[in-house]
Scaffold this active site. Sequence first.
Site, PDB file in Angstrom:
ATOM      1  N   GLY A  16       0.787  -1.231   0.000  1.00 52.42           N
ATOM      2  CA  GLY A  16       0.000   0.000   0.000  1.00 52.42           C
ATOM      3  C   GLY A  16       0.815   1.275   0.000  1.00 52.42           C
ATOM      4  CG  MET A  94      -1.449  -8.350  -6.115  1.00 52.68           C
ATOM      5  SD  MET A  94      -0.471  -7.496  -7.368  1.00 52.68           S
ATOM      6  CE  MET A  94       0.455  -8.880  -8.021  1.00 52.68           C
ATOM      7  CB  ILE A  97     -11.310  -5.542 -12.665  1.00 55.16           C
ATOM      8  CG1 ILE A  97     -10.258  -4.888 -11.750  1.00 55.16           C
ATOM      9  CG2 ILE A  97     -12.693  -4.958 -12.404  1.00 55.16           C
ATOM     10  CD1 ILE A  97     -10.466  -5.108 -10.274  1.00 55.16           C
ATOM     11  CG  ASN A 111      -3.692  -1.234 -12.333  1.00 47.54           C
ATOM     12  OD1 ASN A 111      -3.533  -1.301 -11.106  1.00 47.54           O
ATOM     13  ND2 ASN A 111      -2.990  -1.973 -13.169  1.00 47.54           N
ATOM     14  CG  HIS A 113       1.707  -2.334 -15.092  1.00 46.89           C
ATOM     15  ND1 HIS A 113       1.435  -3.578 -14.540  1.00 46.89           N
ATOM     16  CD2 HIS A 113       2.726  -2.518 -15.957  1.00 46.89           C
ATOM     17  CE1 HIS A 113       2.252  -4.460 -15.058  1.00 46.89           C
ATOM     18  NE2 HIS A 113       3.047  -3.854 -15.924  1.00 46.89           N
TER      19      HIS A 113
END
Length: 196
Positions: A16, A94, A97, A111, A113
């Site tokens: 996080g 992880m 969706i 997201n 990445h």
Amino acid sequence: MSPTSKTIAVFASGNGSNLQAIIDAIHNKTLDAKIAVVLSDQNNAYALTRATTHHIPTLIVQKHSTETRDAHTARIVEALTPYSASLICLAGYMRIIGAPLLEAYPNRIINIHPSLLPAYPGLHSIERAFADHVRETGCTIHRVDSGMDTGTILAQTRVPILSNDTLDTLTARIHDAEHVLYPATIQKILNPISAS
Ligand code: GRF
């Protein structure tokens, strides 16, 4: 703009640190947003501790071993609905969706990445770029669709791979770049005029 339009949900499965960057940007007022809830599929995710420390509500929706992706995702939609999030920000979440969430939040899921997509989608992106001795890699914010890191690219930061880099030093610089890019991109999405 409705009262909930700057309300976001953050999904995280692990450490996080990107959630923390979003929390910090809200606190120092470079990001005008409110995190309504942090959701995790892992009950021991450190991201949950970060949220609780900052008095942000948390949801844990673990996937049962016998459950389909869509069934799990439908439970996520149900749990999330009361929080009226206008944007879902995946931050180290992880899982692919599932359709129920994509349908409930059309074009409203993003997201982060750790590569310059479309290069190195999927897992171990930093390790693969480092092993390939490419000259640069970076990080990408993209809209989420049903694929693996395939949605429309919204923002990228390039990170050069230096001759004396180790995997650790490169990883640290990519994470530093992520922690700047993610809050800034969320700010542009939620506050397009003030951020331009
Ligand atoms: C980040 O590198 C992000 O790009 C990827 O997962 C990692 C999450 O790190 N999707 P953290 O949990 O935010 O520290």
